[in-house]
Design a protein around this motif. Structure first.
Motif, PDB file in Angstrom:
ATOM      1  N   TRP A 257     -23.521   6.802 -69.789  1.00 14.03           N
ATOM      2  CA  TRP A 257     -24.261   5.976 -69.631  1.00 14.03           C
ATOM      3  C   TRP A 257     -26.009   6.259 -69.739  1.00 14.03           C
ATOM      4  CZ3 TRP A 257     -22.949   1.067 -70.601  1.00 14.03           C
ATOM      5  CH2 TRP A 257     -21.746   0.496 -70.454  1.00 14.03           C
ATOM      6  N   ARG A 258     -26.132   7.221 -68.855  1.00 13.80           N
ATOM      7  CA  ARG A 258     -27.581   7.902 -68.988  1.00 13.80           C
ATOM      8  C   ARG A 258     -27.946   8.193 -70.228  1.00 13.80           C
ATOM      9  NH1 ARG A 258     -30.569  11.301 -65.296  1.00 13.80           N
ATOM     10  NH2 ARG A 258     -32.084  12.693 -66.664  1.00 13.80           N
ATOM     11  N   PHE A 259     -27.021   9.078 -71.373  1.00 11.61           N
ATOM     12  CA  PHE A 259     -27.513   9.053 -72.751  1.00 11.61           C
ATOM     13  C   PHE A 259     -27.885   7.707 -73.482  1.00 11.61           C
ATOM     14  CE2 PHE A 259     -26.132   9.656 -76.942  1.00 11.61           C
ATOM     15  CZ  PHE A 259     -26.929  10.854 -77.316  1.00 11.61           C
ATOM     16  N   LEU A 260     -27.090   6.805 -73.191  1.00 10.55           N
ATOM     17  CA  LEU A 260     -27.423   5.468 -73.938  1.00 10.55           C
ATOM     18  C   LEU A 260     -28.627   5.125 -73.412  1.00 10.55           C
ATOM     19  CD1 LEU A 260     -26.411   3.309 -75.758  1.00 10.55           C
ATOM     20  CD2 LEU A 260     -25.121   2.480 -73.824  1.00 10.55           C
ATOM     21  N   LEU A 261     -28.859   4.816 -72.175  1.00 12.47           N
ATOM     22  CA  LEU A 261     -30.017   4.299 -71.504  1.00 12.47           C
ATOM     23  C   LEU A 261     -31.461   5.039 -72.097  1.00 12.47           C
ATOM     24  CD1 LEU A 261     -28.837   3.488 -68.221  1.00 12.47           C
ATOM     25  CD2 LEU A 261     -28.976   1.857 -70.055  1.00 12.47           C
ATOM     26  N   VAL A 262     -31.370   6.308 -72.065  1.00 18.53           N
ATOM     27  CA  VAL A 262     -32.310   7.251 -72.367  1.00 18.53           C
ATOM     28  C   VAL A 262     -32.669   7.058 -73.894  1.00 18.53           C
ATOM     29  CG1 VAL A 262     -33.160   9.578 -72.918  1.00 18.53           C
ATOM     30  CG2 VAL A 262     -32.023   9.100 -70.743  1.00 18.53           C
ATOM     31  N   GLY A 263     -31.598   6.856 -74.765  1.00 22.07           N
ATOM     32  CA  GLY A 263     -31.754   6.564 -76.137  1.00 22.07           C
ATOM     33  C   GLY A 263     -32.526   5.199 -76.437  1.00 22.07           C
ATOM     34  N   LEU A 264     -31.922   4.356 -75.402  1.00 22.24           N
ATOM     35  CA  LEU A 264     -32.716   2.802 -75.630  1.00 22.24           C
ATOM     36  C   LEU A 264     -34.333   3.001 -75.300  1.00 22.24           C
ATOM     37  CD1 LEU A 264     -31.958  -0.112 -75.992  1.00 22.24           C
ATOM     38  CD2 LEU A 264     -31.627  -0.289 -73.596  1.00 22.24           C
ATOM     39  N   ALA A 265     -34.449   3.866 -74.328  1.00 17.57           N
ATOM     40  CA  ALA A 265     -35.996   3.864 -73.947  1.00 17.57           C
ATOM     41  C   ALA A 265     -36.883   4.604 -74.883  1.00 17.57           C
ATOM     42  CB  ALA A 265     -35.730   4.711 -72.568  1.00 17.57           C
ATOM     43  N   LEU A 266     -36.197   5.550 -75.789  1.00 11.46           N
ATOM     44  CA  LEU A 266     -36.965   6.310 -76.860  1.00 11.46           C
ATOM     45  C   LEU A 266     -37.186   5.394 -77.962  1.00 11.46           C
ATOM     46  CD1 LEU A 266     -35.051   9.455 -76.925  1.00 11.46           C
ATOM     47  CD2 LEU A 266     -37.519   9.146 -76.426  1.00 11.46           C
ATOM     48  N   CYS A 267     -36.472   4.168 -78.052  1.00 11.85           N
ATOM     49  CA  CYS A 267     -36.494   3.261 -79.348  1.00 11.85           C
ATOM     50  C   CYS A 267     -38.132   2.860 -79.717  1.00 11.85           C
ATOM     51  CB  CYS A 267     -35.786   2.041 -79.225  1.00 11.85           C
ATOM     52  SG  CYS A 267     -33.874   2.330 -79.560  1.00 11.85           S
ATOM     53  N   PRO A 268     -38.837   2.205 -78.660  1.00  8.29           N
ATOM     54  CA  PRO A 268     -40.426   2.027 -78.978  1.00  8.29           C
ATOM     55  C   PRO A 268     -41.062   3.296 -79.430  1.00  8.29           C
ATOM     56  CG  PRO A 268     -39.513   1.101 -76.780  1.00  8.29           C
ATOM     57  CD  PRO A 268     -38.379   1.966 -77.348  1.00  8.29           C
ATOM     58  N   LEU A 269     -40.742   4.568 -79.224  1.00  3.51           N
ATOM     59  CA  LEU A 269     -41.448   5.631 -79.279  1.00  3.51           C
ATOM     60  C   LEU A 269     -41.135   6.053 -81.012  1.00  3.51           C
ATOM     61  CD1 LEU A 269     -41.182   7.750 -76.038  1.00  3.51           C
ATOM     62  CD2 LEU A 269     -43.100   6.200 -76.916  1.00  3.51           C
ATOM     63  N   LEU A 270     -40.031   5.342 -81.361  1.00  2.00           N
ATOM     64  CA  LEU A 270     -39.843   5.916 -82.696  1.00  2.00           C
ATOM     65  C   LEU A 270     -40.173   5.167 -84.013  1.00  2.00           C
ATOM     66  CD1 LEU A 270     -35.864   6.641 -81.924  1.00  2.00           C
ATOM     67  CD2 LEU A 270     -37.844   8.323 -82.074  1.00  2.00           C
ATOM     68  N   ILE A 271     -41.026   4.193 -83.644  1.00  2.00           N
ATOM     69  CA  ILE A 271     -41.320   3.148 -84.540  1.00  2.00           C
ATOM     70  C   ILE A 271     -43.141   3.033 -84.249  1.00  2.00           C
ATOM     71  CG2 ILE A 271     -39.454   1.817 -85.290  1.00  2.00           C
ATOM     72  CD1 ILE A 271     -40.104  -0.134 -83.302  1.00  2.00           C
ATOM     73  N   SER A 272     -43.688   2.460 -85.003  1.00  2.00           N
ATOM     74  CA  SER A 272     -45.109   2.465 -85.204  1.00  2.00           C
ATOM     75  C   SER A 272     -45.459   1.329 -84.439  1.00  2.00           C
ATOM     76  CB  SER A 272     -45.931   2.675 -86.438  1.00  2.00           C
ATOM     77  OG  SER A 272     -45.431   1.228 -87.221  1.00  2.00           O
ATOM     78  N   GLU A 273     -46.565   1.249 -83.804  1.00  4.35           N
ATOM     79  CA  GLU A 273     -47.294  -0.078 -83.240  1.00  4.35           C
ATOM     80  C   GLU A 273     -47.280  -1.122 -84.082  1.00  4.35           C
ATOM     81  OE1 GLU A 273     -50.947  -1.426 -80.215  1.00  4.35           O
ATOM     82  OE2 GLU A 273     -50.964   0.516 -81.436  1.00  4.35           O
ATOM     83  N   VAL A 274     -47.543  -0.835 -85.380  1.00  2.00           N
ATOM     84  CA  VAL A 274     -47.630  -1.948 -86.226  1.00  2.00           C
ATOM     85  C   VAL A 274     -46.421  -2.732 -86.376  1.00  2.00           C
ATOM     86  CG1 VAL A 274     -48.135  -2.584 -88.773  1.00  2.00           C
ATOM     87  CG2 VAL A 274     -49.719  -1.221 -87.525  1.00  2.00           C
ATOM     88  N   ALA A 275     -45.205  -1.875 -86.677  1.00  4.90           N
ATOM     89  CA  ALA A 275     -43.753  -2.327 -86.768  1.00  4.90           C
ATOM     90  C   ALA A 275     -43.402  -3.150 -85.684  1.00  4.90           C
ATOM     91  CB  ALA A 275     -42.911  -1.199 -87.015  1.00  4.90           C
ATOM     92  N   ILE A 276     -43.815  -2.691 -84.369  1.00 12.30           N
ATOM     93  CA  ILE A 276     -43.732  -3.337 -83.200  1.00 12.30           C
ATOM     94  C   ILE A 276     -44.091  -4.840 -83.133  1.00 12.30           C
ATOM     95  CG2 ILE A 276     -44.041  -3.370 -80.435  1.00 12.30           C
ATOM     96  CD1 ILE A 276     -43.622  -0.119 -80.559  1.00 12.30           C
ATOM     97  N   ILE A 277     -45.396  -4.862 -83.640  1.00 12.75           N
ATOM     98  CA  ILE A 277     -46.156  -6.110 -83.734  1.00 12.75           C
ATOM     99  C   ILE A 277     -45.419  -7.142 -84.486  1.00 12.75           C
ATOM    100  CG2 ILE A 277     -48.299  -7.310 -84.435  1.00 12.75           C
ATOM    101  CD1 ILE A 277     -49.724  -4.863 -83.275  1.00 12.75           C
ATOM    102  N   PHE A 278     -45.045  -6.549 -85.608  1.00 15.12           N
ATOM    103  CA  PHE A 278     -44.216  -7.441 -86.752  1.00 15.12           C
ATOM    104  C   PHE A 278     -42.846  -7.831 -86.084  1.00 15.12           C
ATOM    105  CE2 PHE A 278     -46.861  -5.624 -90.229  1.00 15.12           C
ATOM    106  CZ  PHE A 278     -47.055  -6.630 -90.980  1.00 15.12           C
TER     107      PHE A 278
END
Length: 288
Positions: free
Chosen positions: A102-123
């Protein structure tokens, strides 16, 4: 004759030398240039005229528009940082207490915003907040509301966007702090008759308090310096320091004023870091 210092004393400096050179070249020199630019003159709509004046810094506190933007930036960053720390603390605590899979899954979920650009997040938020967006559609479909609504171009949208961007940093800071705590202290507290809430207040929270200060400072620094997210998600009346820097640079062609705004942000970040550093020193002194 005094003995020469041992070669080992130079080892840490030699190891840090490449990083120090990069910091000086890519951060120190541009910051010094920006500081000098903030004292130049702005005459006849030119970008700048070499000179020396404190006029731009005086306008920062004399112009109500500028002071309002500074306070808006501070309040928005403070609120976003506070909410981010609360959410990140709970998120990291859950990941720390869960089994490894479960820790591995939660850490991967937390990494998601860091894997895409801020522009993509805004869209992504543009597809979520509008009247015909996912949030409005989901609430109408579930029967919680009867008519569609829009949260786009509101201060709440800018607030949520800042939390989303800064949350991963708080999560990983707090997770590293929790990893340094022996879980057996929680078991010992329970064996002594303390309930979950009492264990949290009297054991876990004091042990992680310094990490909370670091996480808050990092979230505040990221939120106060972010320009694109509040500008793209917030209303036109949400004037932040980042927006004014862009306006002075591109629209007003006033580089000295834009540099003065930038130096105000740098000074604010330095104050937050100094306060956090002093807090850390006090905590260490108490434990020693």
């Amino acid at each position: 004759m005094s003995a020469s210092p041992a070669p080992k004393s130079y080892a840490p400096w030699l190891l840090m030398l490449p990083a120090l050179v990069m910091v000086v070249v890519f951060f120190g020199i541009p910051m010094a240039y920006m500081l000098r630019m903030s004292f130049n003159l702005h005459v006849d709509e030119k970008f700048y005229v070499p000179g020396f004046t404190f006029e731009h810094y005086a306008q920062l506190f004399a112009n109500p528009l500028f002071t309002a933007a500074i306070w808006t930036t501070i309040k928005l960053a403070f609120a976003a940082a506070l909410a981010t720390v609360v959410i990140g603390y709970c998120f990291a605590l859950i990941a720390w207490l869960k089994p490894p899979r479960w820790r591995f899954l939660l850490v991967g979920l937390a990494l998601c915003p860091l894997l895409i650009s801020e522009v993509a997040i805004i869209f992504g938020w543009w597809m979520f907040f509008p009247k015909n967006g996912l949030l409005s559609y989901a609430l109408v479909s579930s029967g919680l509301i009867t008519s569609k609504f829009s949260l786009m171009y509101t201060e709440f949208a800018a607030f949520v966007g800042l939390i989303y961007i800064t949350l991963p940093y708080c999560f990983f800071i707090m997770l590293s702090v929790f990893d340094g705590i022996d879980k057996r202290t929680l078991e010992a507290s329970a064996d002594l008759g303390a309930g979950p809430f009492q264990t949290f207040v009297e054991v876990l929270l004091p042990l992680s308090r310094a990490g909370l200060a670091v996480a808050f400072s990092q979230a505040f620094i990221w939120a106060i310096g972010t320009y694109a997210t509040p500008s793209a998600l917030g209303p036109d009346t949400l004037w932040t320091v980042g927006y004014l820097i862009q306006d002075q640079m591109l629209n007003k062609h006033n580089w000295p004023m834009a540099s003065a705004f930038s130096m105000i942000l740098v000074a604010g970040v330095a104050v937050v870091m100094a306060v956090t550093r002093s807090f850390m020193a006090k905590r260490q002194a108490v434990h020693v």
